[in-house]
Design an enzyme around this catalytic site. Structure first.
Site, mmCIF file in Angstrom:
data_model
loop_
_atom_site.group_PDB
_atom_site.id
_atom_site.type_symbol
_atom_site.label_atom_id
_atom_site.label_comp_id
_atom_site.label_asym_id
_atom_site.label_seq_id
_atom_site.Cartn_x
_atom_site.Cartn_y
_atom_site.Cartn_z
ATOM 1 N N LYS A 1 0.733 -1.238 0.025
ATOM 2 C CA LYS A 1 -0.107 0.019 0.119
ATOM 3 C C LYS A 1 0.859 1.343 0.112
ATOM 4 O O LYS A 1 0.869 2.029 0.842
ATOM 5 C CB LYS A 1 -0.934 -0.098 1.204
ATOM 6 C CG LYS A 1 -1.987 -1.244 1.317
ATOM 7 C CD LYS A 1 -3.079 -1.110 2.206
ATOM 8 C CE LYS A 1 -3.866 -2.401 2.350
ATOM 9 N NZ LYS A 1 -3.153 -3.552 2.665
ATOM 10 N N ASP B 1 3.185 7.904 -0.505
ATOM 11 C CA ASP B 1 4.454 8.885 -0.073
ATOM 12 C C ASP B 1 4.464 9.953 -1.395
ATOM 13 O O ASP B 1 3.720 9.771 -2.359
ATOM 14 C CB ASP B 1 5.820 7.966 0.002
ATOM 15 C CG ASP B 1 6.511 8.768 1.087
ATOM 16 O OD1 ASP B 1 6.850 9.936 1.053
ATOM 17 O OD2 ASP B 1 6.958 7.793 1.831
ATOM 18 N N ILE B 2 5.531 10.688 -1.251
ATOM 19 C CA ILE B 2 5.592 11.624 -2.466
ATOM 20 C C ILE B 2 5.959 10.620 -3.719
ATOM 21 O O ILE B 2 6.608 9.621 -3.715
ATOM 22 C CB ILE B 2 6.551 12.382 -2.172
ATOM 23 C CG1 ILE B 2 8.189 12.031 -2.011
ATOM 24 C CG2 ILE B 2 6.429 13.659 -0.890
ATOM 25 C CD1 ILE B 2 9.240 12.953 -1.727
ATOM 26 N N GLN C 1 -12.130 -5.987 9.428
ATOM 27 C CA GLN C 1 -12.865 -5.599 8.717
ATOM 28 C C GLN C 1 -14.217 -5.124 8.892
ATOM 29 O O GLN C 1 -14.855 -5.692 9.818
ATOM 30 C CB GLN C 1 -12.831 -6.845 7.589
ATOM 31 C CG GLN C 1 -11.540 -7.785 7.203
ATOM 32 C CD GLN C 1 -10.812 -7.159 6.166
ATOM 33 O OE1 GLN C 1 -10.987 -5.932 5.807
ATOM 34 N NE2 GLN C 1 -9.532 -7.482 5.852
#
Length: 235
Positions: free
Chosen positions: A61, A64-65, A191
């Site tokens: 997942k 970030d930049i 979940q």
């Protein structure tokens, strides 16, 4: 059950435990390595899976930049993984950076829309998003598709709408799969937006991700058979 459409999640920090599950369920082709196991074992778990002829869903997942995500994607696809996740909420530039880094590899990138642990009230109250969760998921899915993503991770409750909106070519990978005995938020159940295997398949999911309902079962082989029965019923 089509073994090449089930992905079993290796939700453990122990490489030894993970490989014990892999070896005890030889009929399973796809295995998911997430943050917990990858942080603990690093690329050695990926190599061990490849040596066993398994296909790998590396669920990091990335978010970030753009430059950092691009470089991380380049490293990840270099491990020879088959699927890799990137957060769609990172924006168009970040998504394009990931796509560019994966170009020419056999790895397929999956955009994560909204985590299945997030309930509809949380979308507004905690994330501050004044959209219906299903609309927000579709918004992120279209954003990712426009940047070159051809696969998505979504809850089973959004599969049908995404399939209708985005067409048959988009790969839909669905976590939050349960046999029906677990309720959202019960005990250690993270979940929130869940359903059974047959419901997800009928809605149009391509791959189902299942973890603890199989691996935490006293008899993982028997649990896999129960999933097989539901899968076959949906075929």
């Amino acid at each position: 059950m089509k073994g090449d459409r089930l992905i079993v999640a290796l939700d453990t920090p122990s490489q030894e435990q993970a490989l014990e599950w892999v070896d005890s369920l030889p009929q399973v082709l796809w295995w998911k390595v997430g943050l917990e196991l990858f942080t603990a074992a690093g690329s050695s778990i990926l190599q061990a899976l490849k040596e066993r002829g398994k296909r790998i869903f590396l669920d990091l997942k990335l978010h970030d930049i753009p430059h950092t995500v691009g470089r991380a994607t380049e490293v990840a696809v270099g491990y020879g993984v088959d699927l890799l996740t990137v957060h769609a909420a990172g924006g168009s530039a970040m998504l394009r950076s990931a796509v560019a880094a994966a170009q020419g590899s056999s790895c397929r990138l999956l955009a994560v829309t909204l985590l299945t642990s997030i309930s509809p009230p949380q979308v507004r109250q905690e994330l501050g998003i004044e959209m219906d969760p299903a609309d927000y998921v579709l918004h992120l899915a279209r954003l990712a598709q426009a940047q070159g993503f051809t696969g998505l991770v979504c809850s089973p409750q959004e599969v049908s709408r995404l399939r209708q909106a985005l067409g048959p070519e988009v790969l839909l990978v669905t976590p939050g799969i349960r046999l029906g005995q677990a309720k959202a938020g019960d005990g250690d159940e993270d979940q929130q937006r869940i359903c059974t295997p047959d419901e997800a398949l009928r809605a149009g999911a391509d791959y189902l991700v299942v973890g603890r309902p199989i691996t935490a079962s006293p008899d993982p082989v028997a649990a896999l058979r129960r999933f097989q029965a539901l899968w076959d019923a949906a075929s």
